[in-house]
Motif scaffolding. Structure first.
Motif, mmCIF file in Angstrom:
data_model
loop_
_atom_site.group_PDB
_atom_site.id
_atom_site.type_symbol
_atom_site.label_atom_id
_atom_site.label_comp_id
_atom_site.label_asym_id
_atom_site.label_seq_id
_atom_site.Cartn_x
_atom_site.Cartn_y
_atom_site.Cartn_z
ATOM 1 N N SER A 43 27.356 -3.757 -37.645
ATOM 2 C CA SER A 43 28.196 -3.102 -38.524
ATOM 3 C C SER A 43 27.579 -2.252 -39.573
ATOM 4 O O SER A 43 26.408 -2.464 -39.939
ATOM 5 C CB SER A 43 29.025 -3.889 -39.131
ATOM 6 O OG SER A 43 28.431 -4.670 -39.975
ATOM 7 N N LYS A 44 28.080 -1.341 -39.952
ATOM 8 C CA LYS A 44 27.558 -0.239 -40.917
ATOM 9 C C LYS A 44 27.929 -0.930 -42.437
ATOM 10 O O LYS A 44 28.872 -1.649 -42.740
ATOM 11 C CB LYS A 44 28.051 1.055 -40.897
ATOM 12 C CG LYS A 44 27.739 1.781 -39.708
ATOM 13 C CD LYS A 44 28.587 3.179 -39.867
ATOM 14 C CE LYS A 44 28.263 4.108 -38.454
ATOM 15 N NZ LYS A 44 28.435 5.357 -38.483
ATOM 16 N N SER A 45 26.937 -0.657 -43.407
ATOM 17 C CA SER A 45 27.000 -1.244 -44.537
ATOM 18 C C SER A 45 27.834 -0.502 -45.336
ATOM 19 O O SER A 45 28.614 0.517 -44.990
ATOM 20 C CB SER A 45 25.739 -1.053 -45.590
ATOM 21 O OG SER A 45 25.452 0.275 -45.745
ATOM 22 N N LYS A 46 28.777 -0.956 -46.347
ATOM 23 C CA LYS A 46 29.561 -0.419 -47.152
ATOM 24 C C LYS A 46 29.069 0.938 -47.822
ATOM 25 O O LYS A 46 29.984 1.990 -47.923
ATOM 26 C CB LYS A 46 30.291 -1.324 -48.430
ATOM 27 C CG LYS A 46 30.940 -2.573 -47.844
ATOM 28 C CD LYS A 46 31.400 -3.262 -49.186
ATOM 29 C CE LYS A 46 32.066 -4.563 -48.532
ATOM 30 N NZ LYS A 46 32.643 -5.244 -49.523
ATOM 31 N N LEU A 47 28.084 1.087 -48.282
ATOM 32 C CA LEU A 47 27.265 2.228 -48.733
ATOM 33 C C LEU A 47 27.460 3.520 -47.483
ATOM 34 O O LEU A 47 27.675 4.533 -47.998
ATOM 35 C CB LEU A 47 26.104 2.264 -49.365
ATOM 36 C CG LEU A 47 25.849 1.556 -50.405
ATOM 37 C CD1 LEU A 47 24.345 1.103 -50.943
ATOM 38 C CD2 LEU A 47 26.543 2.253 -51.614
ATOM 39 N N LYS B 139 29.312 3.864 -44.802
ATOM 40 C CA LYS B 139 30.583 4.240 -44.919
ATOM 41 C C LYS B 139 31.119 5.158 -45.969
ATOM 42 O O LYS B 139 31.834 6.174 -45.716
ATOM 43 C CB LYS B 139 31.595 2.865 -44.677
ATOM 44 C CG LYS B 139 31.423 2.237 -43.248
ATOM 45 C CD LYS B 139 32.018 1.067 -43.231
ATOM 46 C CE LYS B 139 31.915 0.170 -41.874
ATOM 47 N NZ LYS B 139 32.916 -1.094 -41.918
ATOM 48 N N ALA B 140 30.924 4.577 -47.175
ATOM 49 C CA ALA B 140 31.300 5.330 -48.465
ATOM 50 C C ALA B 140 30.684 6.811 -48.295
ATOM 51 O O ALA B 140 31.143 7.823 -48.570
ATOM 52 C CB ALA B 140 31.071 4.754 -49.799
ATOM 53 N N ASN B 141 29.345 6.756 -47.973
ATOM 54 C CA ASN B 141 28.587 8.056 -48.061
ATOM 55 C C ASN B 141 29.301 9.106 -46.967
ATOM 56 O O ASN B 141 29.448 10.356 -47.131
ATOM 57 C CB ASN B 141 26.930 7.996 -47.922
ATOM 58 C CG ASN B 141 26.465 7.570 -48.985
ATOM 59 O OD1 ASN B 141 26.947 7.721 -50.054
ATOM 60 N ND2 ASN B 141 25.337 7.005 -48.772
ATOM 61 N N GLU B 142 29.634 8.393 -45.781
ATOM 62 C CA GLU B 142 30.216 9.166 -44.449
ATOM 63 C C GLU B 142 31.593 9.852 -45.194
ATOM 64 O O GLU B 142 32.008 10.899 -44.724
ATOM 65 C CB GLU B 142 30.360 8.234 -43.387
ATOM 66 C CG GLU B 142 29.176 8.172 -42.747
ATOM 67 C CD GLU B 142 29.328 7.197 -41.580
ATOM 68 O OE1 GLU B 142 30.523 6.583 -41.467
ATOM 69 O OE2 GLU B 142 28.298 6.984 -40.917
ATOM 70 N N LYS B 143 32.190 8.952 -45.827
ATOM 71 C CA LYS B 143 33.702 9.389 -46.317
ATOM 72 C C LYS B 143 33.619 10.599 -47.222
ATOM 73 O O LYS B 143 33.981 11.671 -47.369
ATOM 74 C CB LYS B 143 34.464 8.466 -47.041
ATOM 75 C CG LYS B 143 35.091 7.442 -46.020
ATOM 76 C CD LYS B 143 35.895 6.496 -46.621
ATOM 77 C CE LYS B 143 36.445 5.400 -45.585
ATOM 78 N NZ LYS B 143 37.317 4.413 -46.324
#
Length: 69
Positions: free
Chosen positions: A2-6, A8-12
């Protein structure tokens, strides 16, 4: 894995920024094209010539003279 929250946030954030940039770019290009067409229509078309024909004529003249600025 799984990807880290950071990540995922950076991708958004990246998607939002790129999408906004593309919208701005499309608006600017569209506005420029309208201004360009109005100028060509008003000052550069000859009798009975369409805007597209005038643009092609100008491009052809530039190619022939070597003045591609």
């Amino acid at each position: 894995m799984s990807k880290s929250k950071l990540v995922k946030a950076n991708e958004k954030i990246t998607e939002k920024v790129v999408g906004t940039y593309e919208k701005i770019e499309d608006t600017v290009v569209s506005s420029y094209t309208k201004i360009e067409d109005a100028f060509v229509d008003r000052y550069l078309t000859k009798d009975g010539e369409s805007i597209e024909e005038a643009k092609e004529r100008i491009k052809r003249i530039k190619r022939e003279t070597g003045n591609l600025k």
